[in-house]
Design an enzyme around this catalytic site. Sequence first.
Site, mmCIF file in Angstrom:
data_model
loop_
_atom_site.group_PDB
_atom_site.id
_atom_site.type_symbol
_atom_site.label_atom_id
_atom_site.label_comp_id
_atom_site.label_asym_id
_atom_site.label_seq_id
_atom_site.Cartn_x
_atom_site.Cartn_y
_atom_site.Cartn_z
ATOM 1 N N SER A 175 0.818 -1.287 0.223
ATOM 2 C CA SER A 175 0.014 -0.053 0.034
ATOM 3 C C SER A 175 0.801 1.255 0.032
ATOM 4 O O SER A 175 1.769 1.399 -0.843
ATOM 5 C CB SER A 175 -0.931 -0.102 1.218
ATOM 6 N N ASP A 191 -5.250 -3.841 -2.732
ATOM 7 C CA ASP A 191 -4.433 -3.383 -1.717
ATOM 8 C C ASP A 191 -3.499 -4.748 -1.085
ATOM 9 O O ASP A 191 -4.428 -5.467 -0.467
ATOM 10 C CB ASP A 191 -5.169 -2.711 -0.374
#
Length: 548
Positions: free
Chosen positions: A294, A409
């Site tokens: 991320s 993610d």
Amino acid sequence: MPAGVRLFSEGDAPDGLYGIITGRVRFFADVDGRTVLTAEAGPSITFGEGSMLLEGGRSRTAVVTRDALLVRLAPEHFQSLMSSSPVVATGVASQLAARFALSDDPAAERAPATIAIDATVGIDDLEWFLGQLARTLGAQVVSPAALDEDGDRCRIVRLDAADPAAERVLRQADVVVVLRDADRRPHGLEALRTWWSALDPLAAPRAELVLLRGDSDGRRIGTAAWTAAFPSLIEHHHVRRGVADDARRVGRHLAGTAVGLVLGGGGARGMAHIGVLRALSELGIPVDRIGGSSMGAIVGAQAALGQSWEQILEENDRAWNRRALRLDLTLPTVSVSSGRRARRIFDNLVGDVQLEDFLVDFFCTTTNLSRFELAIHREGPASQWIRASASSPGLWPPVVDARGELHIDGGQLNNVPTDVMRRLHRGPIIAVDVCASQAAMTVQPGVEPPVGIRHLLRRRSADRFPSLVDTLNRCALLGSLKQQAQSAGQADVYLTPDLATIGFSGFARMREAAEVGYRLALEELGHANDAAGQGAGAPAVPNRAIRW
């Protein structure tokens, strides 16, 4: 015993205790049908006693990887010594206990004793690189004839793969460094491929590619073409001509003392990573491999491209303009944002470059929705995979790969992927978890959730509901936070800056987050330098004796 001889195979009946006088032996185990290297041993090490004591088959396969002089004590003589001498029995038991204690520690792996350099670069480049490598490793550059001489010092020897004498060098080498010019297409590999095809894969030396490059702008180097031309390569490194730090990084990787940095996800809190990079720079602690998920993947990628912490901070300050991102809103059938502006942001942050062409070795993680698993990316389009690693579900649409599979993610499954780094990396690991501290998510009892314009008017009120971004990110962390202890256990230093008051979308406070990360890292890593006797301002050369 010449290199390539298999002393015994997993499951064989014990034929004695072995001791190594000279040379090297590797040990392999069958794990789910795969042959996995589990350990290496050099002079003064004994092995094979465990299976005789347990009266079972060999637990590993042993292969001579460097021409070796060995001694073997037959089973009946071993048993006689054990029963007649308590001193011998106690010594064997102590050695086995120590070996089991170190069995899962990468630091137990021995640094290479002999490094062969196969180079086609100019003589000036070669001499410069050899000098830097020798200084980093404390090694001596020797001729092939000197390989027969005993000694504990690491040795570097030139390898001419086209010379028939190359076989002798390959049988003595622990690592072969293939040094090439990045400005040219793959070349000079035919002889190496011929030698490797004749070697036992279990006994072959480790092959690593070093590409000398003359730039630092992250342009396409074409690393993938090199690794495809010589599939036996295990690692690759990029070195800018004349940059000593780059050459020393290769030396640390070879010695097993390279520093790995793992950066976790957390939205705006991830700007604390920039402060950690600043502290590492000021303390003189090098970063030799980077991984992240991320926001950690975003900052990590910029660092791996060779950008300074100042440059990373300024670029992210410009990139995450909240007004620009709000203008990317769309009808939320797939996500609340169309992702078009996000694509441009990532293109601007990392450019048109492949992950394998990064200056510093790098990986990022994504969650593969199609396969229900964590995906690890070390090659391919950098902008695509870093965007996928940061594509929080519901906020941005999933990224589709070449097989039509969907990626989101990486923090959904593993927010601080220290376990991935540990599998890839020998040496100390520093990790940064920006989500370890969480403020309570509460509102006043009885307050109705605002909608539409009422929600905007209450954005700064004390009883406001969490934003959609904060709620989605909070949900995303539920799974990965459960393995926080496991992530911390895989790192030598696990930094947890207190960012509880900064929301995931609080990019207006990014400089504050960077300052928090800087001050914590300066304190914690400064203590590590002090423990090493170097002082907080001295250059820190990682040492596995210091359990960071």
